[in-house]
Scaffold this motif. Structure first.
Motif, PDB file in Angstrom:
ATOM      1  N   PRO A  76     -15.346 -19.039  -6.929  1.00  0.00           N
ATOM      2  CA  PRO A  76     -16.376 -19.852  -7.592  1.00  0.00           C
ATOM      3  C   PRO A  76     -16.136 -20.073  -9.083  1.00  0.00           C
ATOM      4  O   PRO A  76     -16.228 -21.203  -9.568  1.00  0.00           O
ATOM      5  CB  PRO A  76     -17.665 -19.063  -7.343  1.00  0.00           C
ATOM      6  CG  PRO A  76     -17.410 -18.304  -6.101  1.00  0.00           C
ATOM      7  CD  PRO A  76     -15.952 -17.958  -6.138  1.00  0.00           C
ATOM      8  N   ILE A  77     -15.790 -19.012  -9.825  1.00  0.00           N
ATOM      9  CA  ILE A  77     -15.571 -19.175 -11.269  1.00  0.00           C
ATOM     10  C   ILE A  77     -14.312 -19.994 -11.538  1.00  0.00           C
ATOM     11  O   ILE A  77     -14.237 -20.742 -12.518  1.00  0.00           O
ATOM     12  CB  ILE A  77     -15.527 -17.807 -12.011  1.00  0.00           C
ATOM     13  CG1 ILE A  77     -15.636 -18.002 -13.540  1.00  0.00           C
ATOM     14  CG2 ILE A  77     -14.277 -17.035 -11.672  1.00  0.00           C
ATOM     15  CD1 ILE A  77     -16.976 -18.486 -14.003  1.00  0.00           C
ATOM     16  N   THR A  78     -13.325 -19.896 -10.633  1.00  0.00           N
ATOM     17  CA  THR A  78     -12.108 -20.709 -10.760  1.00  0.00           C
ATOM     18  C   THR A  78     -12.441 -22.181 -10.613  1.00  0.00           C
ATOM     19  O   THR A  78     -11.946 -23.022 -11.370  1.00  0.00           O
ATOM     20  CB  THR A  78     -11.068 -20.286  -9.698  1.00  0.00           C
ATOM     21  OG1 THR A  78     -10.802 -18.891  -9.837  1.00  0.00           O
ATOM     22  CG2 THR A  78      -9.773 -21.053  -9.847  1.00  0.00           C
ATOM     23  N   LEU A  79     -13.293 -22.521  -9.647  1.00  0.00           N
ATOM     24  CA  LEU A  79     -13.679 -23.914  -9.429  1.00  0.00           C
ATOM     25  C   LEU A  79     -14.533 -24.446 -10.578  1.00  0.00           C
ATOM     26  O   LEU A  79     -14.376 -25.602 -10.989  1.00  0.00           O
ATOM     27  CB  LEU A  79     -14.418 -24.068  -8.094  1.00  0.00           C
ATOM     28  CG  LEU A  79     -13.578 -23.809  -6.843  1.00  0.00           C
ATOM     29  CD1 LEU A  79     -14.436 -23.856  -5.594  1.00  0.00           C
ATOM     30  CD2 LEU A  79     -12.441 -24.817  -6.739  1.00  0.00           C
ATOM     31  N   VAL A  80     -15.404 -23.605 -11.121  1.00  0.00           N
ATOM     32  CA  VAL A  80     -16.216 -24.014 -12.277  1.00  0.00           C
ATOM     33  C   VAL A  80     -15.293 -24.286 -13.470  1.00  0.00           C
ATOM     34  O   VAL A  80     -15.434 -25.300 -14.167  1.00  0.00           O
ATOM     35  CB  VAL A  80     -17.273 -22.937 -12.624  1.00  0.00           C
ATOM     36  CG1 VAL A  80     -17.919 -23.228 -13.969  1.00  0.00           C
ATOM     37  CG2 VAL A  80     -18.327 -22.852 -11.536  1.00  0.00           C
ATOM     38  N   ALA A  81     -14.333 -23.388 -13.693  1.00  0.00           N
ATOM     39  CA  ALA A  81     -13.385 -23.565 -14.802  1.00  0.00           C
ATOM     40  C   ALA A  81     -12.549 -24.830 -14.609  1.00  0.00           C
ATOM     41  O   ALA A  81     -12.287 -25.564 -15.572  1.00  0.00           O
ATOM     42  CB  ALA A  81     -12.475 -22.348 -14.908  1.00  0.00           C
ATOM     43  N   ALA A  82     -12.141 -25.105 -13.366  1.00  0.00           N
ATOM     44  CA  ALA A  82     -11.368 -26.326 -13.069  1.00  0.00           C
ATOM     45  C   ALA A  82     -12.188 -27.569 -13.366  1.00  0.00           C
ATOM     46  O   ALA A  82     -11.677 -28.548 -13.928  1.00  0.00           O
ATOM     47  CB  ALA A  82     -10.914 -26.324 -11.614  1.00  0.00           C
ATOM     48  N   SER A  83     -13.466 -27.542 -13.021  1.00  0.00           N
ATOM     49  CA  SER A  83     -14.321 -28.715 -13.269  1.00  0.00           C
ATOM     50  C   SER A  83     -14.549 -28.935 -14.760  1.00  0.00           C
ATOM     51  O   SER A  83     -14.558 -30.070 -15.236  1.00  0.00           O
ATOM     52  CB  SER A  83     -15.650 -28.576 -12.526  1.00  0.00           C
ATOM     53  OG  SER A  83     -16.380 -27.471 -13.008  1.00  0.00           O
ATOM     54  N   VAL A  84     -14.697 -27.854 -15.532  1.00  0.00           N
ATOM     55  CA  VAL A  84     -14.872 -27.987 -16.985  1.00  0.00           C
ATOM     56  C   VAL A  84     -13.577 -28.519 -17.628  1.00  0.00           C
ATOM     57  O   VAL A  84     -13.613 -29.386 -18.506  1.00  0.00           O
ATOM     58  CB  VAL A  84     -15.292 -26.642 -17.626  1.00  0.00           C
ATOM     59  CG1 VAL A  84     -15.280 -26.725 -19.146  1.00  0.00           C
ATOM     60  CG2 VAL A  84     -16.673 -26.238 -17.129  1.00  0.00           C
ATOM     61  N   THR A  85     -12.419 -28.020 -17.154  1.00  0.00           N
ATOM     62  CA  THR A  85     -11.133 -28.516 -17.644  1.00  0.00           C
ATOM     63  C   THR A  85     -10.990 -30.002 -17.325  1.00  0.00           C
ATOM     64  O   THR A  85     -10.519 -30.789 -18.148  1.00  0.00           O
ATOM     65  CB  THR A  85      -9.968 -27.719 -17.009  1.00  0.00           C
ATOM     66  OG1 THR A  85     -10.193 -26.325 -17.192  1.00  0.00           O
ATOM     67  CG2 THR A  85      -8.637 -28.089 -17.623  1.00  0.00           C
ATOM     68  N   SER A  86     -11.410 -30.381 -16.126  1.00  0.00           N
ATOM     69  CA  SER A  86     -11.368 -31.783 -15.711  1.00  0.00           C
ATOM     70  C   SER A  86     -12.253 -32.652 -16.596  1.00  0.00           C
ATOM     71  O   SER A  86     -11.865 -33.743 -17.015  1.00  0.00           O
ATOM     72  CB  SER A  86     -11.812 -31.898 -14.252  1.00  0.00           C
ATOM     73  OG  SER A  86     -11.897 -33.236 -13.864  1.00  0.00           O
ATOM     74  N   LEU A  87     -13.444 -32.157 -16.919  1.00  0.00           N
ATOM     75  CA  LEU A  87     -14.360 -32.900 -17.794  1.00  0.00           C
ATOM     76  C   LEU A  87     -13.753 -33.149 -19.164  1.00  0.00           C
ATOM     77  O   LEU A  87     -13.970 -34.205 -19.765  1.00  0.00           O
ATOM     78  CB  LEU A  87     -15.681 -32.139 -17.951  1.00  0.00           C
ATOM     79  CG  LEU A  87     -16.693 -32.286 -16.820  1.00  0.00           C
ATOM     80  CD1 LEU A  87     -17.861 -31.335 -17.030  1.00  0.00           C
ATOM     81  CD2 LEU A  87     -17.197 -33.715 -16.742  1.00  0.00           C
ATOM     82  N   SER A  88     -12.985 -32.188 -19.652  1.00  0.00           N
ATOM     83  CA  SER A  88     -12.371 -32.356 -20.974  1.00  0.00           C
ATOM     84  C   SER A  88     -11.389 -33.528 -20.973  1.00  0.00           C
ATOM     85  O   SER A  88     -11.235 -34.209 -21.984  1.00  0.00           O
ATOM     86  CB  SER A  88     -11.669 -31.070 -21.409  1.00  0.00           C
ATOM     87  OG  SER A  88     -10.562 -30.800 -20.587  1.00  0.00           O
ATOM     88  N   PHE A  89     -10.731 -33.788 -19.839  1.00  0.00           N
ATOM     89  CA  PHE A  89      -9.794 -34.906 -19.753  1.00  0.00           C
ATOM     90  C   PHE A  89     -10.502 -36.241 -19.585  1.00  0.00           C
ATOM     91  O   PHE A  89      -9.947 -37.282 -19.887  1.00  0.00           O
ATOM     92  CB  PHE A  89      -8.786 -34.684 -18.615  1.00  0.00           C
ATOM     93  CG  PHE A  89      -7.562 -33.952 -19.059  1.00  0.00           C
ATOM     94  CD1 PHE A  89      -6.333 -34.589 -19.135  1.00  0.00           C
ATOM     95  CD2 PHE A  89      -7.626 -32.623 -19.432  1.00  0.00           C
ATOM     96  CE1 PHE A  89      -5.202 -33.922 -19.566  1.00  0.00           C
ATOM     97  CE2 PHE A  89      -6.506 -31.940 -19.861  1.00  0.00           C
ATOM     98  CZ  PHE A  89      -5.292 -32.589 -19.929  1.00  0.00           C
ATOM     99  N   MET A  90     -11.732 -36.209 -19.078  1.00  0.00           N
ATOM    100  CA  MET A  90     -12.499 -37.448 -18.928  1.00  0.00           C
ATOM    101  C   MET A  90     -12.770 -38.080 -20.297  1.00  0.00           C
ATOM    102  O   MET A  90     -12.971 -39.281 -20.411  1.00  0.00           O
ATOM    103  CB  MET A  90     -13.833 -37.180 -18.225  1.00  0.00           C
ATOM    104  CG  MET A  90     -13.705 -36.626 -16.826  1.00  0.00           C
ATOM    105  SD  MET A  90     -13.248 -37.885 -15.662  1.00  0.00           S
ATOM    106  CE  MET A  90     -13.252 -36.965 -14.138  1.00  0.00           C
ATOM    107  N   GLY A  91     -12.760 -37.263 -21.348  1.00  0.00           N
ATOM    108  CA  GLY A  91     -13.010 -37.764 -22.692  1.00  0.00           C
ATOM    109  C   GLY A  91     -11.912 -38.666 -23.226  1.00  0.00           C
ATOM    110  O   GLY A  91     -12.104 -39.365 -24.216  1.00  0.00           O
TER     111      GLY A  91
END
Length: 199
Positions: free
Chosen positions: A172-187
């Motif tokens: 779960p924490i790995t997937l949350v971290a992956a989604s936050v990393t992904s959001l940073s690239f959306m910028g």
């Protein structure tokens, strides 16, 4: 021409990152990103396979499949070509880099089914790129894959030292971290186009 190639290259790394924006190649992204050396080794293999696969599939589609009305065989032919190329990479790594071959383990054959590799070979044709643009796009996509793997490897290293709530431990924490990393690239959306807009 050089400006367009640069725009394609950097947009594949930042704006259209196959892992963090288009969500292709998630399996090796989550599986191999625990250790930095494995992540870099896997990424180098993916860059090589992407560039080689594109350089082989583009002419086959452009000069053989499409003119003969066999464009519908595109996916099957591309998968077969990618499988052969991955076997070639596997043989080379086993012979010349045994430690990396062992470190990658089961994930090396998984490049065959890595949808990011197939995705880049198909998307360059959908975008209407010529051969040079297709190669730059493939290498850019591979470098973007490497950037995502290396960044996430660092994030996962930090997660090992963290103490998340019990319910978030492990995947779960790995997937949350992956989604936050992904959001940073959306910028980065629109940034590359604005940089090269004046040229």
């Amino acid at each position: 021409m050089a400006v367009k190639l640069a725009m394609i290259f950097f947009s594949m790394i930042l704006v259209n990152n196959y892992v963090l924006v288009q969500f292709l190649g998630i399996c090796p992204f989550l599986g191999v990103s625990k250790k930095l050396d494995s992540a870099v080794g896997m990424s180098a293999a993916v860059i090589f396979v992407m560039a080689l696969a594109t350089s082989v599939t583009w002419p086959i589609y452009t000069y053989l499949l499409e003119p003969n009305g066999m464009a519908y065989l595109q996916t099957i032919v591309f998968i077969l070509i990618i499988a052969v190329l991955v076997q070639l990479v596997e043989i080379i790594l086993k012979k010349f880099m045994p430690p990396l071959y062992k470190a990658l383990g089961v994930y090396l054959p998984l490049i065959t089914t890595n949808c990011a590799v197939l995705g880049v070979t198909i998307s360059v044709l959908d975008e209407g790129y010529n051969f040079a643009e297709s190669l730059v796009c493939a290498v850019g996509a591979g470098v973007g894959f490497m950037v995502a793997m290396v960044l996430f490897s660092g994030v996962r290293k930090r997660l090992e030292d963290a103490q998340p709530p019990k319910c978030f431990e492990g995947l779960p924490i790995t997937l949350v971290a992956a989604s936050v990393t992904s959001l940073s690239f959306m910028g980065f959306g629109g940034v590359i186009e604005n940089i090269f807009a004046g040229h």
